[in-house]
Design a protein around this motif. Structure first.
Motif, PDB file in Angstrom:
ATOM      1  N   TRP A 210      -8.160  -2.297 -11.887  1.00 57.52           N
ATOM      2  CA  TRP A 210      -9.397  -1.529 -12.036  1.00 57.52           C
ATOM      3  C   TRP A 210      -9.146  -0.315 -12.924  1.00 57.52           C
ATOM      4  CZ3 TRP A 210     -12.333   1.477  -7.636  1.00 57.52           C
ATOM      5  CH2 TRP A 210     -13.599   1.820  -8.116  1.00 57.52           C
ATOM      6  N   TYR A 211      -8.330   0.581 -12.458  1.00 59.52           N
ATOM      7  CA  TYR A 211      -7.820   1.650 -13.323  1.00 59.52           C
ATOM      8  C   TYR A 211      -6.517   2.181 -12.732  1.00 59.52           C
ATOM      9  CZ  TYR A 211     -10.204   4.883 -10.090  1.00 59.52           C
ATOM     10  OH  TYR A 211     -10.641   5.539  -8.974  1.00 59.52           O
ATOM     11  N   PRO A 212      -5.451   2.093 -13.495  1.00 58.19           N
ATOM     12  CA  PRO A 212      -4.150   2.478 -12.961  1.00 58.19           C
ATOM     13  C   PRO A 212      -4.012   3.981 -12.755  1.00 58.19           C
ATOM     14  CG  PRO A 212      -3.953   1.745 -15.230  1.00 58.19           C
ATOM     15  CD  PRO A 212      -5.380   1.581 -14.870  1.00 58.19           C
ATOM     16  N   THR A 213      -3.447   4.337 -11.622  1.00 56.69           N
ATOM     17  CA  THR A 213      -3.165   5.746 -11.334  1.00 56.69           C
ATOM     18  C   THR A 213      -1.837   5.806 -10.590  1.00 56.69           C
ATOM     19  OG1 THR A 213      -4.262   5.635  -9.195  1.00 56.69           O
ATOM     20  CG2 THR A 213      -5.604   6.381 -11.043  1.00 56.69           C
ATOM     21  N   THR A 214      -1.259   6.959 -10.565  1.00 59.93           N
ATOM     22  CA  THR A 214      -0.057   7.120  -9.750  1.00 59.93           C
ATOM     23  C   THR A 214      -0.324   8.188  -8.690  1.00 59.93           C
ATOM     24  OG1 THR A 214       0.824   8.730 -11.313  1.00 59.93           O
ATOM     25  CG2 THR A 214       1.551   6.456 -11.578  1.00 59.93           C
ATOM     26  N   GLY A 215       0.407   8.115  -7.594  1.00 59.21           N
ATOM     27  CA  GLY A 215       0.272   9.102  -6.528  1.00 59.21           C
ATOM     28  C   GLY A 215      -0.899   8.868  -5.610  1.00 59.21           C
ATOM     29  N   SER A 216      -1.400   7.635  -5.535  1.00 57.28           N
ATOM     30  CA  SER A 216      -2.555   7.384  -4.653  1.00 57.28           C
ATOM     31  C   SER A 216      -2.100   7.241  -3.199  1.00 57.28           C
ATOM     32  CB  SER A 216      -3.314   6.128  -5.095  1.00 57.28           C
ATOM     33  OG  SER A 216      -2.603   4.971  -4.705  1.00 57.28           O
ATOM     34  N   MET A 217      -3.047   7.468  -2.308  1.00 58.36           N
ATOM     35  CA  MET A 217      -2.724   7.410  -0.882  1.00 58.36           C
ATOM     36  C   MET A 217      -2.438   5.973  -0.440  1.00 58.36           C
ATOM     37  SD  MET A 217      -4.628   9.305   2.275  1.00 58.36           S
ATOM     38  CE  MET A 217      -6.188   8.430   2.268  1.00 58.36           C
ATOM     39  N   GLN A 218      -3.174   4.997  -0.983  1.00 59.31           N
ATOM     40  CA  GLN A 218      -2.947   3.617  -0.517  1.00 59.31           C
ATOM     41  C   GLN A 218      -1.560   3.122  -0.953  1.00 59.31           C
ATOM     42  OE1 GLN A 218      -6.078   0.979  -1.798  1.00 59.31           O
ATOM     43  NE2 GLN A 218      -5.400   0.899  -3.923  1.00 59.31           N
ATOM     44  N   ASP A 219      -1.126   3.499  -2.143  1.00 61.37           N
ATOM     45  CA  ASP A 219       0.222   3.115  -2.568  1.00 61.37           C
ATOM     46  C   ASP A 219       1.269   3.770  -1.664  1.00 61.37           C
ATOM     47  OD1 ASP A 219      -0.979   1.757  -4.618  1.00 61.37           O
ATOM     48  OD2 ASP A 219       0.125   2.732  -6.235  1.00 61.37           O
ATOM     49  N   TYR A 220       1.058   5.049  -1.353  1.00 59.94           N
ATOM     50  CA  TYR A 220       2.001   5.765  -0.477  1.00 59.94           C
ATOM     51  C   TYR A 220       2.086   5.082   0.889  1.00 59.94           C
ATOM     52  CZ  TYR A 220       3.973   9.266   2.603  1.00 59.94           C
ATOM     53  OH  TYR A 220       4.751   9.888   3.543  1.00 59.94           O
ATOM     54  N   ASN A 221       0.948   4.736   1.472  1.00 61.35           N
ATOM     55  CA  ASN A 221       0.930   4.059   2.778  1.00 61.35           C
ATOM     56  C   ASN A 221       1.823   2.831   2.763  1.00 61.35           C
ATOM     57  OD1 ASN A 221      -1.403   4.564   5.112  1.00 61.35           O
ATOM     58  ND2 ASN A 221      -1.785   5.664   3.212  1.00 61.35           N
ATOM     59  N   TYR A 222       1.696   2.064   1.692  1.00 58.41           N
ATOM     60  CA  TYR A 222       2.432   0.801   1.632  1.00 58.41           C
ATOM     61  C   TYR A 222       3.912   1.015   1.325  1.00 58.41           C
ATOM     62  CZ  TYR A 222       3.619  -3.999   0.527  1.00 58.41           C
ATOM     63  OH  TYR A 222       4.220  -5.240   0.523  1.00 58.41           O
ATOM     64  N   LEU A 223       4.169   1.825   0.310  1.00 59.66           N
ATOM     65  CA  LEU A 223       5.551   1.982  -0.157  1.00 59.66           C
ATOM     66  C   LEU A 223       6.444   2.706   0.842  1.00 59.66           C
ATOM     67  CD1 LEU A 223       5.039   3.012  -3.880  1.00 59.66           C
ATOM     68  CD2 LEU A 223       6.223   0.979  -3.053  1.00 59.66           C
ATOM     69  N   PHE A 224       5.892   3.712   1.486  1.00 58.91           N
ATOM     70  CA  PHE A 224       6.739   4.560   2.330  1.00 58.91           C
ATOM     71  C   PHE A 224       6.624   4.231   3.813  1.00 58.91           C
ATOM     72  CE2 PHE A 224       6.543   6.698  -1.660  1.00 58.91           C
ATOM     73  CZ  PHE A 224       7.730   7.394  -1.793  1.00 58.91           C
ATOM     74  N   HIS A 225       5.552   3.533   4.214  1.00 57.86           N
ATOM     75  CA  HIS A 225       5.378   3.257   5.645  1.00 57.86           C
ATOM     76  C   HIS A 225       5.058   1.792   5.952  1.00 57.86           C
ATOM     77  CE1 HIS A 225       5.585   7.469   6.975  1.00 57.86           C
ATOM     78  NE2 HIS A 225       5.025   7.738   5.821  1.00 57.86           N
ATOM     79  N   GLY A 226       4.897   0.975   4.935  1.00 58.36           N
ATOM     80  CA  GLY A 226       4.544  -0.420   5.182  1.00 58.36           C
ATOM     81  C   GLY A 226       3.175  -0.579   5.805  1.00 58.36           C
ATOM     82  N   CYS A 227       2.342   0.475   5.694  1.00 58.60           N
ATOM     83  CA  CYS A 227       0.985   0.417   6.268  1.00 58.60           C
ATOM     84  C   CYS A 227       0.034  -0.136   5.212  1.00 58.60           C
ATOM     85  CB  CYS A 227       0.552   1.825   6.699  1.00 58.60           C
ATOM     86  SG  CYS A 227      -1.180   1.930   7.211  1.00 58.60           S
ATOM     87  N   LEU A 228      -0.806  -1.088   5.610  1.00 61.58           N
ATOM     88  CA  LEU A 228      -1.730  -1.708   4.667  1.00 61.58           C
ATOM     89  C   LEU A 228      -3.022  -0.892   4.623  1.00 61.58           C
ATOM     90  CD1 LEU A 228      -1.277  -5.507   5.492  1.00 61.58           C
ATOM     91  CD2 LEU A 228       0.202  -3.979   4.186  1.00 61.58           C
ATOM     92  N   GLU A 229      -3.230  -0.187   3.514  1.00 62.12           N
ATOM     93  CA  GLU A 229      -4.454   0.623   3.374  1.00 62.12           C
ATOM     94  C   GLU A 229      -5.310   0.070   2.245  1.00 62.12           C
ATOM     95  OE1 GLU A 229      -4.904   5.063   3.948  1.00 62.12           O
ATOM     96  OE2 GLU A 229      -5.098   5.005   1.778  1.00 62.12           O
ATOM     97  N   LEU A 230      -6.605  -0.012   2.536  1.00 61.14           N
ATOM     98  CA  LEU A 230      -7.592  -0.389   1.531  1.00 61.14           C
ATOM     99  C   LEU A 230      -8.375   0.843   1.121  1.00 61.14           C
ATOM    100  CD1 LEU A 230      -9.234  -3.544   3.210  1.00 61.14           C
ATOM    101  CD2 LEU A 230      -7.379  -3.525   1.522  1.00 61.14           C
ATOM    102  N   THR A 231      -8.876   0.844  -0.108  1.00 56.98           N
ATOM    103  CA  THR A 231      -9.798   1.888  -0.553  1.00 56.98           C
ATOM    104  C   THR A 231     -11.188   1.268  -0.597  1.00 56.98           C
ATOM    105  OG1 THR A 231      -8.085   3.017  -1.803  1.00 56.98           O
ATOM    106  CG2 THR A 231     -10.352   3.478  -2.441  1.00 56.98           C
TER     107      THR A 231
END
Ligand SMILES: [Zn+2]
Length: 339
Positions: A210-231
């Motif tokens: 859709w549009y690439p960004t860095t530092g998003s909350m959903q990426d953080y959830n997944y990468l650092f906690h294995g939590c599946l977050e949707l926006t």
């Protein structure tokens, strides 16, 4: 706010969270979550089967506003732009989280730090962040793939300057697509999109595509906690007038309940030492032969992993020693594995 009717001593009750208003000028999520609190309480007291089932088996955490300072600046009726997207210090919180390449942000905002502390104290399995300004469900990664970043590091790190033509997918892409599609299918407006220029396939899209960004909350959830977050983008207008909120609630409340119920899908269990029966905290639970996110057991040995139906090889390890490998078969209903 945390809602749960399960017995406090009950093991294996997963945590799910809804976060609203991360962008202060998108308060639709805030209103949906405030209403959800009352809806769950009323539904539980009234014996609504689905709601009783949800809060009896799940810890539901509801945060109406992550950005109250931005919200104070926002203006009702501003559908596209307007003040209040950023926090009080002028930072976009959805670009502020640690990333694979930059995990130590010295300028981290207090709202971001608060969410990170929260996530370190509660092991969340499933999450949604509610936004407005579009109709679509997006899922990680928002950041372009590492491969692309290494090819063109400079451009990659400047949000918005790089247009992706490919998806940036996680090891749990099948589950993310399932969750996103479930939400879209239970919302009558999302599959329709907001207009000619913003029509998404089935109302879902990979964040980076859709549009690439860095530092998003959903990426953080997944990468650092294995939590599946949707926006969840749930309204074409970022800050609609109050009289429009009831219709948006009716479009979304069922989808939100269904989504939270998905936290029960897959496998969950408790890791114990065979001889003593003692629970093992901090053991690593992974799926062999895949690059799915791993999870660590809680202080009382619990773990959860959302999986679609299929056969999996579940590996438990600690200090690089393999403690157990279990072959499991997931059906559409959850299974418990106690070891
Ligand atoms: Zn937003």
């Amino acid at each position: 706010m945390k809602l749960c009717a399960a017995n406090k001593s009950q093991l294996g009750v997963p945590n799910v969270k809804l976060i609203g208003n991360m962008h202060g000028n998108e308060p639709v999520g805030r209103e949906m979550i405030i209403n959800m609190i009352q809806y769950l309480i009323d539904g539980y007291r009234g014996g609504d089967e689905e709601i009783v089932g949800l809060v009896s088996t799940t810890k539901v955490h509801l945060m109406p506003s992550l950005n109250p300072d931005g919200y104070r600046m926002a203006v009702e009726g501003y559908c596209t732009r307007g003040p209040g997207r950023d926090n009080g210090r002028g930072k976009d919180l959805n670009r502020d989280f640690p990333t694979r390449l930059d995990w130590n942000n010295s300028d981290e905002q207090p709202e971001t730090s608060a969410v990170r502390r929260w996530m370190s104290s509660v092991q969340f399995v499933l999450s949604a962040s509610l936004h407005s300004g579009a109709l679509v469900v997006s899922y990680p990664f928002d950041a372009p793939t590492e491969h692309h970043c290494l090819e063109d590091m400079g451009e990659c790190l400047v949000a918005g300057s790089w247009r992706a033509t490919t998806e940036s997918i996680t090891g749990d892409d099948d589950v993310f697509r399932h969750l996103a599609t479930l939400y879209s299918n239970n919302n009558p407006r999302i599959p329709l999109g907001c207009g000619q220029h913003e029509k998404f396939n089935n109302g879902i899209i990979n964040g980076a595509l859709w549009y690439p960004t860095t530092g998003s909350m959903q990426d953080y959830n997944y990468l650092f906690h294995g939590c599946l977050e949707l926006t969840l983008q749930i309204s074409c207008c970022k800050y609609p007038f109050a009289h429009m909120l009831e219709a948006i609630w009716h479009e979304n409340h069922r989808a939100l309940i269904k989504l939270m119920g998905e936290v029960q899908r897959g496998v969950k269990g408790v890791v114990r030492e065979k001889a003593s029966g003692r629970s093992l905290a901090g053991a690593r639970v992974s799926l062999e032969g895949t690059n799915r996110a791993t999870t660590n057991t809680t202080p009382i040995g619990e773990y959860w992993k959302i999986l679609l139906p299929g056969k999996y090889s579940l590996k438990v390890s600690m200090h690089r020693m393999i403690l157990a490998v279990l072959l499991i078969v997931c059906s559409s209903s959850p299974i418990d594995v106690f070891k």
